[in-house]
Design a protein around this motif. Structure first.
Motif, PDB file in Angstrom:
ATOM      1  N   TYR A   1       0.823  -1.210   0.000  1.00 42.22           N
ATOM      2  CA  TYR A   1       0.000   0.000   0.000  1.00 42.22           C
ATOM      3  C   TYR A   1       0.860   1.265   0.000  1.00 42.22           C
ATOM      4  O   TYR A   1       0.575   2.219  -0.733  1.00 42.22           O
TER       5      TYR A   1
ATOM      6  N   ALA B   1       2.358   1.780  -3.373  1.00 43.23           N
ATOM      7  CA  ALA B   1       1.292   2.194  -4.296  1.00 43.23           C
ATOM      8  C   ALA B   1       0.961   3.668  -4.113  1.00 43.23           C
ATOM      9  O   ALA B   1       0.821   4.415  -5.083  1.00 43.23           O
ATOM     10  N   THR B   2       0.861   4.103  -2.869  1.00 42.04           N
ATOM     11  CA  THR B   2       0.578   5.512  -2.579  1.00 42.04           C
ATOM     12  C   THR B   2       1.687   6.400  -3.119  1.00 42.04           C
ATOM     13  O   THR B   2       1.425   7.451  -3.709  1.00 42.04           O
TER      14      THR B   2
ATOM     15  N   ARG C   1       1.349   6.659  -6.943  1.00 43.40           N
ATOM     16  CA  ARG C   1       0.021   7.011  -7.447  1.00 43.40           C
ATOM     17  C   ARG C   1       0.058   8.009  -8.613  1.00 43.40           C
ATOM     18  O   ARG C   1      -0.631   7.830  -9.607  1.00 43.40           O
ATOM     19  N   SER C   2       0.858   9.052  -8.511  1.00 45.10           N
ATOM     20  CA  SER C   2       0.876  10.039  -9.594  1.00 45.10           C
ATOM     21  C   SER C   2       1.963   9.754 -10.634  1.00 45.10           C
ATOM     22  O   SER C   2       1.763  10.013 -11.816  1.00 45.10           O
TER      23      SER C   2
ATOM     24  N   PRO D   1       0.859   5.334 -12.147  1.00 45.88           N
ATOM     25  CA  PRO D   1      -0.438   4.843 -11.682  1.00 45.88           C
ATOM     26  C   PRO D   1      -0.708   3.369 -12.003  1.00 45.88           C
ATOM     27  O   PRO D   1      -1.360   2.682 -11.218  1.00 45.88           O
TER      28      PRO D   1
ATOM     29  N   ALA E   1       0.925   1.435  -9.367  1.00 45.68           N
ATOM     30  CA  ALA E   1       0.172   1.651  -8.127  1.00 45.68           C
ATOM     31  C   ALA E   1      -1.081   0.782  -8.108  1.00 45.68           C
ATOM     32  O   ALA E   1      -1.392   0.152  -7.081  1.00 45.68           O
ATOM     33  N   ILE E   2      -1.783   0.711  -9.225  1.00 48.49           N
ATOM     34  CA  ILE E   2      -2.985  -0.126  -9.320  1.00 48.49           C
ATOM     35  C   ILE E   2      -2.616  -1.584  -9.085  1.00 48.49           C
ATOM     36  O   ILE E   2      -3.283  -2.301  -8.339  1.00 48.49           O
TER      37      ILE E   2
ATOM     38  N   MET F   1      -1.909  -2.136  -5.382  1.00 44.97           N
ATOM     39  CA  MET F   1      -3.142  -2.115  -4.586  1.00 44.97           C
ATOM     40  C   MET F   1      -3.967  -3.372  -4.812  1.00 44.97           C
ATOM     41  O   MET F   1      -4.555  -3.907  -3.866  1.00 44.97           O
TER      42      MET F   1
ATOM     43  N   GLN G   1      -9.279   3.287  -2.048  1.00 45.24           N
ATOM     44  CA  GLN G   1      -8.219   3.996  -2.775  1.00 45.24           C
ATOM     45  C   GLN G   1      -8.007   3.399  -4.166  1.00 45.24           C
ATOM     46  O   GLN G   1      -7.774   4.136  -5.129  1.00 45.24           O
TER      47      GLN G   1
ATOM     48  N   LEU H   1      -8.420   5.476  -7.680  1.00 43.86           N
ATOM     49  CA  LEU H   1      -7.362   5.515  -8.687  1.00 43.86           C
ATOM     50  C   LEU H   1      -7.870   4.979 -10.031  1.00 43.86           C
ATOM     51  O   LEU H   1      -7.613   5.570 -11.086  1.00 43.86           O
TER      52      LEU H   1
ATOM     53  N   GLU I   1     -10.018   7.607 -11.584  1.00 40.85           N
ATOM     54  CA  GLU I   1      -9.188   8.672 -12.178  1.00 40.85           C
ATOM     55  C   GLU I   1      -8.659   8.266 -13.549  1.00 40.85           C
ATOM     56  O   GLU I   1      -8.487   9.095 -14.436  1.00 40.85           O
TER      57      GLU I   1
END
Length: 158
Positions: free
Chosen positions: A82, A85-86, A89-90, A93, A96-97, A100, A116, A120, A123
């Protein structure tokens, strides 16, 4: 030093690091985590702790490497999954997916991670996957429906 003594020393240092970190002494905590790693290079908790400190202090490259090291040792370490991933995130992504999703697979009842993940995915325009993640979070904790973006609420309330 015997293995038992080494383990006891490493655990005492780990407790010290956690206490220092809790009291915002990141320098002291990092020193303790490094000493733990000298005694036990496979301490996922120490690698993770260093990663958290580096993430908090803006050293994201180091943080990512430390989270990765923890995951090399224990690919199922949810906190490291986690946190990385956080962190990504930007900047990454898709990674990050992936992280997660692995965390959700490891611990299906983790509503915060599911929520979360849904955010994501939303988004990124991956609506059906986002709905599935939100549905999973709300199934575990119906109160979370208020945190689901409005456009997804009907889909998760069915």
């Amino acid at each position: 030093m015997s293995a038992t003594q080494t383990n006891k020393e490493a655990e005492a240092l780990m407790q010290s690091a956690l206490q220092r970190q809790m009291h915002q002494d990141t320098v002291g905590a990092a020193q303790d985590y490094r000493r733990v790693l000298e005694l036990d290079p496979r301490s996922t908790r120490a690698w993770y702790g260093l990663g958290v400190i580096d993430q908090q202090t803006g050293r994201t490259t180091n943080a990512r490497a430390e989270f990765e090291r923890a995951l090399e040792i224990d690919p199922h370490f949810i906190s490291a999954l986690y946190s990385e991933a956080t962190l990504l995130r930007s900047s990454d992504p898709e990674r990050a997916i992936e992280l997660m999703k692995r965390a959700v697979t490891e611990e299906p009842k983790t509503t915060a991670i599911r929520l979360q993940l849904g955010l994501l995915l939303a988004e990124k325009g991956r609506k059906s996957e986002a709905e599935e993640a939100f549905r999973g979070a709300v199934a575990v904790d119906p109160k979370l429906v208020a945190q689901v973006p409005e456009e997804y609420r009907d889909a998760v309330s069915r």
